[in-house]
Design a protein around this motif. Structure first.
Motif, PDB file in Angstrom:
ATOM      1  N   GLN A  23      42.561  29.717  46.425  1.00  0.00           N
ATOM      2  CA  GLN A  23      42.157  31.117  46.542  1.00  0.00           C
ATOM      3  C   GLN A  23      41.556  31.495  47.883  1.00  0.00           C
ATOM      4  O   GLN A  23      41.685  32.645  48.316  1.00  0.00           O
ATOM      5  CB  GLN A  23      41.168  31.468  45.415  1.00  0.00           C
ATOM      6  CG  GLN A  23      41.811  31.525  44.036  1.00  0.00           C
ATOM      7  CD  GLN A  23      40.825  31.980  42.981  1.00  0.00           C
ATOM      8  OE1 GLN A  23      39.817  31.315  42.715  1.00  0.00           O
ATOM      9  NE2 GLN A  23      41.104  33.134  42.371  1.00  0.00           N
ATOM     10  N   LEU A  27      42.714  34.734  49.830  1.00  0.00           N
ATOM     11  CA  LEU A  27      41.771  35.818  50.113  1.00  0.00           C
ATOM     12  C   LEU A  27      41.837  36.225  51.581  1.00  0.00           C
ATOM     13  O   LEU A  27      41.783  37.418  51.905  1.00  0.00           O
ATOM     14  CB  LEU A  27      40.351  35.395  49.747  1.00  0.00           C
ATOM     15  CG  LEU A  27      39.232  36.373  50.111  1.00  0.00           C
ATOM     16  CD1 LEU A  27      39.440  37.726  49.439  1.00  0.00           C
ATOM     17  CD2 LEU A  27      37.864  35.793  49.751  1.00  0.00           C
ATOM     18  N   TYR A 200      48.776  44.558  47.240  1.00  0.00           N
ATOM     19  CA  TYR A 200      48.313  43.229  47.617  1.00  0.00           C
ATOM     20  C   TYR A 200      49.345  42.488  48.459  1.00  0.00           C
ATOM     21  O   TYR A 200      48.987  41.753  49.381  1.00  0.00           O
ATOM     22  CB  TYR A 200      47.997  42.412  46.360  1.00  0.00           C
ATOM     23  CG  TYR A 200      46.603  42.645  45.804  1.00  0.00           C
ATOM     24  CD1 TYR A 200      45.874  43.764  46.148  1.00  0.00           C
ATOM     25  CD2 TYR A 200      46.030  41.742  44.930  1.00  0.00           C
ATOM     26  CE1 TYR A 200      44.601  43.981  45.643  1.00  0.00           C
ATOM     27  CE2 TYR A 200      44.758  41.932  44.413  1.00  0.00           C
ATOM     28  CZ  TYR A 200      44.052  43.060  44.770  1.00  0.00           C
ATOM     29  OH  TYR A 200      42.784  43.275  44.276  1.00  0.00           O
ATOM     30  N   VAL A 308      45.077  35.943  43.745  1.00  0.00           N
ATOM     31  CA  VAL A 308      44.141  37.021  44.085  1.00  0.00           C
ATOM     32  C   VAL A 308      44.066  38.137  43.047  1.00  0.00           C
ATOM     33  O   VAL A 308      43.130  38.938  43.064  1.00  0.00           O
ATOM     34  CB  VAL A 308      44.495  37.641  45.463  1.00  0.00           C
ATOM     35  CG1 VAL A 308      44.374  36.615  46.568  1.00  0.00           C
ATOM     36  CG2 VAL A 308      45.888  38.263  45.450  1.00  0.00           C
ATOM     37  N   GLN A 309      45.041  38.198  42.134  1.00  0.00           N
ATOM     38  CA  GLN A 309      45.022  39.282  41.150  1.00  0.00           C
ATOM     39  C   GLN A 309      45.067  38.773  39.713  1.00  0.00           C
ATOM     40  O   GLN A 309      44.428  39.353  38.829  1.00  0.00           O
ATOM     41  CB  GLN A 309      46.203  40.236  41.377  1.00  0.00           C
ATOM     42  CG  GLN A 309      46.123  41.506  40.535  1.00  0.00           C
ATOM     43  CD  GLN A 309      47.263  42.483  40.812  1.00  0.00           C
ATOM     44  OE1 GLN A 309      48.140  42.207  41.636  1.00  0.00           O
ATOM     45  NE2 GLN A 309      47.271  43.607  40.125  1.00  0.00           N
ATOM     46  N   PRO A 312      41.310  36.132  39.029  1.00  0.00           N
ATOM     47  CA  PRO A 312      39.890  36.481  39.157  1.00  0.00           C
ATOM     48  C   PRO A 312      39.192  36.838  37.855  1.00  0.00           C
ATOM     49  O   PRO A 312      38.107  36.317  37.565  1.00  0.00           O
ATOM     50  CB  PRO A 312      39.913  37.654  40.140  1.00  0.00           C
ATOM     51  CG  PRO A 312      41.083  37.365  41.013  1.00  0.00           C
ATOM     52  CD  PRO A 312      42.115  36.797  40.084  1.00  0.00           C
ATOM     53  N   ASN A 339      35.494  34.654  42.897  1.00  0.00           N
ATOM     54  CA  ASN A 339      36.269  35.500  41.998  1.00  0.00           C
ATOM     55  C   ASN A 339      35.533  36.783  41.635  1.00  0.00           C
ATOM     56  O   ASN A 339      36.167  37.812  41.381  1.00  0.00           O
ATOM     57  CB  ASN A 339      36.642  34.713  40.747  1.00  0.00           C
ATOM     58  CG  ASN A 339      37.782  33.750  41.000  1.00  0.00           C
ATOM     59  OD1 ASN A 339      38.946  34.125  40.946  1.00  0.00           O
ATOM     60  ND2 ASN A 339      37.461  32.498  41.303  1.00  0.00           N
ATOM     61  N   LEU A 342      36.476  38.994  44.473  1.00  0.00           N
ATOM     62  CA  LEU A 342      37.821  39.528  44.298  1.00  0.00           C
ATOM     63  C   LEU A 342      37.842  40.652  43.268  1.00  0.00           C
ATOM     64  O   LEU A 342      38.551  41.656  43.446  1.00  0.00           O
ATOM     65  CB  LEU A 342      38.777  38.410  43.876  1.00  0.00           C
ATOM     66  CG  LEU A 342      39.231  37.459  44.995  1.00  0.00           C
ATOM     67  CD1 LEU A 342      39.869  36.203  44.419  1.00  0.00           C
ATOM     68  CD2 LEU A 342      40.202  38.172  45.934  1.00  0.00           C
ATOM     69  N   ARG A 346      38.771  44.591  43.876  1.00  0.00           N
ATOM     70  CA  ARG A 346      39.785  45.263  43.051  1.00  0.00           C
ATOM     71  C   ARG A 346      39.249  46.575  42.495  1.00  0.00           C
ATOM     72  O   ARG A 346      39.949  47.604  42.486  1.00  0.00           O
ATOM     73  CB  ARG A 346      40.204  44.322  41.916  1.00  0.00           C
ATOM     74  CG  ARG A 346      41.106  44.937  40.873  1.00  0.00           C
ATOM     75  CD  ARG A 346      42.457  45.325  41.441  1.00  0.00           C
ATOM     76  NE  ARG A 346      43.341  45.767  40.385  1.00  0.00           N
ATOM     77  CZ  ARG A 346      43.404  47.005  39.912  1.00  0.00           C
ATOM     78  NH1 ARG A 346      42.628  47.952  40.430  1.00  0.00           N
ATOM     79  NH2 ARG A 346      44.248  47.313  38.949  1.00  0.00           N
TER      80      ARG A 346
END
Length: 399
Positions: A23, A27, A200, A308-309, A312, A339, A342, A346
Motif C-alpha cells: 500500500q 499511496l 484513482y 488504495v480503494q 482501506p 488505511n 486512505l 476518500r
C-alpha cells in the motif's frame, strides 16, 4: 495458550507488513495523480459562437431503442448555434419508435438527419460501427466530428465552447466528463464508488496526461478533427472495443495526436442508467478498460485499486479489532494509520467530485456521502469485468 497468542501476534504483524509493502507505493502513486487537481484545466464554461465557426461541426448520435431518452438530447443539440452544420442520427434498427421520434424533431430542425446503419459486420461492436457510419456520411466540409450519446443532455454553448477550447489548446481530439443525473438511493451509493475507480487510476478530468497508455476519454461527448479521423480510417481501430472511446483516443495519441479529457460538468448532463442494478450491470462491463489496455496494465490497475480503494475500509475494521484484542505491534499500528488516511482521503474526495452530480432530481442524495462504503464492491466489479468478455450490450448479443 501463550505460545498460540505469540504465534497469532506474529501472523497478524506479518500480514500488516505485507499490506504496508503493497500500500505505501500505491499511496505514493495515488498522491501523484490526485495532486494534479489544483493544477488541472478549469471546468469548461458555455461560450457564444464566433463568426468563423459557421458550419464547422458535424454531430453524430448513435441510437438503438433510445426513444425514452433521446428527446432531451435532440432538444439540447437543436439549441446549439450555427457552428453545427448537421446532426446525423445513426439508428441501428430500433423497435421502440426511435426513428419516428427523430423524424418528428427533424421537421423542426433541418440540420437533423436520420440514417440507418448497415447490418453489423463481423468483428465490430454496435456503437463504434454506428459512429463510423455517421462519420462516412458526414460532410467533408466540416472540420470537426462530434460524437454525442443519446442519453446526454447538451447545454447551450456546449459545441462552441468545445471548438474554441480545442483551437486555443491545440487539441486534435477532446472529450468531456459530464455531470451525472442520479435519482435513487442505490445509484447515489454505488455510482460514485465506480466513478472513483477512474479518478484513482487516471486522475481528475483536466489533469496532465502521462503518456498515450494512460489517456482517458468519454465517448458521450467526443470531438475529433475530421482530418484525424480520415488519417485513422474512422473508428476502425476501435471496432471490436466495448470502450471504443478510450481505445480510439489512445490509438490517436500513439499516432501523435494531442488528446484532452476535460471537465464538462457545466456543459453536459447525462442520465446513464436507471437504478443501481442497471448501473452495476451496464457501466461495470467496461470500467476495467481492458479493450484499451495491455494485460499488464489491466491487472496492474486492478492491483492498484485493491490496494488504495478496496482494502482501506476492510483493513481499518479488521485491524481496529486486532488492536482492541491487544495486538498492538508497530506494523499493526502503522497499517491502521495508513488505511485510516486512505479512508479520510476518500471521504474528502466526495467534496471534490460533488460538482460532477446534479442533485436536483435526487430522492435520496444523502447516500452519496456513504459511497465510500461501496468501494470494496466497486473494486470487485472491476475484477469481474476484467475476467469477463461482454456477450450482450445495449440490446445486442455478441459471440
Amino acid at each position: 495458550m501463550q505460545s498460540l497468542s505469540v504465534e497469532l501476534n506474529g501472523a497478524i504483524a506479518a500480514i500488516a507488513l505485507l499490506l504496508l509493502v503493497i500500500q505505501v507505493p500505491a499511496l505514493a502513486v495515488l498522491l501523484s495523480r490526485l495532486l494534479q487537481g489544483p493544477r488541472r484545466h478549469s471546468p469548461l464554461q458555455p461560450q457564444p459562437p464566433l463568426s468563423d465557426l459557421l458550419g464547422t461541426v458535424s454531430i453524430v448520435v448513435p441510437t438503438l431503442n433510445e426513444a425514452a431518452r433521446i428527446g432531451p438530447c435532440l432538444d439540447g443539440l437543436s439549441r446549439q448555434s450555427y457552428e453545427v452544420r448537421e446532426i446525423i442520427v445513426v439508428d441501428s434498427r430500433s423497435q421502440d419508435g426511435t426513428p419516428e421520434l427523430v423524424k418528428a424533431v427533424g421537421e423542426q430542425d433541418p440540420r437533423i438527419r436520420l440514417i440507418t446503419d448497415d447490418p453489423l459486420p463481423p468483428g465490430w461492436v454496435g456503437r463504434p460501427w454506428a459512429l463510423h457510419t455517421g462519420f462516412l456520411h458526414s460532410s467533408a466540409d466540416s472540420q470537426w466530428v462530434l460524437g454525442i450519446d443519446a442519453d446526454t443532455r447538451p447545454q447551450p454553448g456546449l459545441v462552441s465552447s468545445l471548438i474554441q477550447t480545442a483551437r486555443r489548446q491545440g487539441y486534435d481530439l477532446v472529450s468531456l466528463a459530464p455531470q451525472f443525473i442520479l435519482k435513487e438511493l442505490g445509484e447515489f451509493w454505488l455510482q460514485p464508488a465506480l466513478l472513483m475507480t477512474l479518478v484513482y487510476r487516471f486522475g481528475p478530468a483536466g489533469g496532465t496526461l502521462a503518456g498515450a497508455d494512460r489517456v482517458m476519454a468519454n465517448g458521450q461527448c467526443f470531438l475529433c478533427k475530421r482530418s484525424l479521423l480520415v488519417e485513422l480510417d474512422g473508428y476502425t481501430s476501435a471496432r471490436s472495443s466495448f470502450c471504443d472511446d478510450v481505445t480510439l483516443a489512445r490509438h490517436a495519441a500513439r499516432h501523435g495526436a494531442t488528446v484532452g479529457f476535460l471537465d464538462g460538468s457545466q456543459l453536459l448532463k447525462v442520465r446513464m442508467y436507471e437504478g443501481a442494478v442497471e448501473t452495476w450491470r451496464e457501466w461495470g462491463r467496461s470500467l476495467d478498460l481492458k479493450d484499451a489496455s495491455s494485460i499488464g496494465q489491466k491487472w496492474g490497475d486492478l492491483g492498484f485499486l485493491v490496494a488504495v480503494q478496496g482494502l482501506p475500509l476492510l483493513s481499518v475494521l479488521g485491524f481496529a479489532i486486532c488492536l482492541r484484542l491487544g495486538y498492538t505491534s508497530l506494523p499493526v499500528m502503522a497499517v491502521l494509520v495508513l488505511n485510516s488516511l486512505l479512508l479520510l482521503m476518500r471521504v474528502a474526495l466526495l467534496w471534490a467530485i460533488a460538482p460532477s452530480y446534479d442533485f436536483t432530481q435526487a430522492k435520496a442524495s444523502w447516500s452519496f456521502w456513504l459511497s465510500p462504503l461501496a468501494d470494496p464492491l466497486a473494486v470487485y466489479r472491476i475484477y469481474l469485468s476484467s475476467i469477463r468478455t461482454p456477450t450482450q450490450w445495449r440490446g445486442r448479443s455478441y459471440s
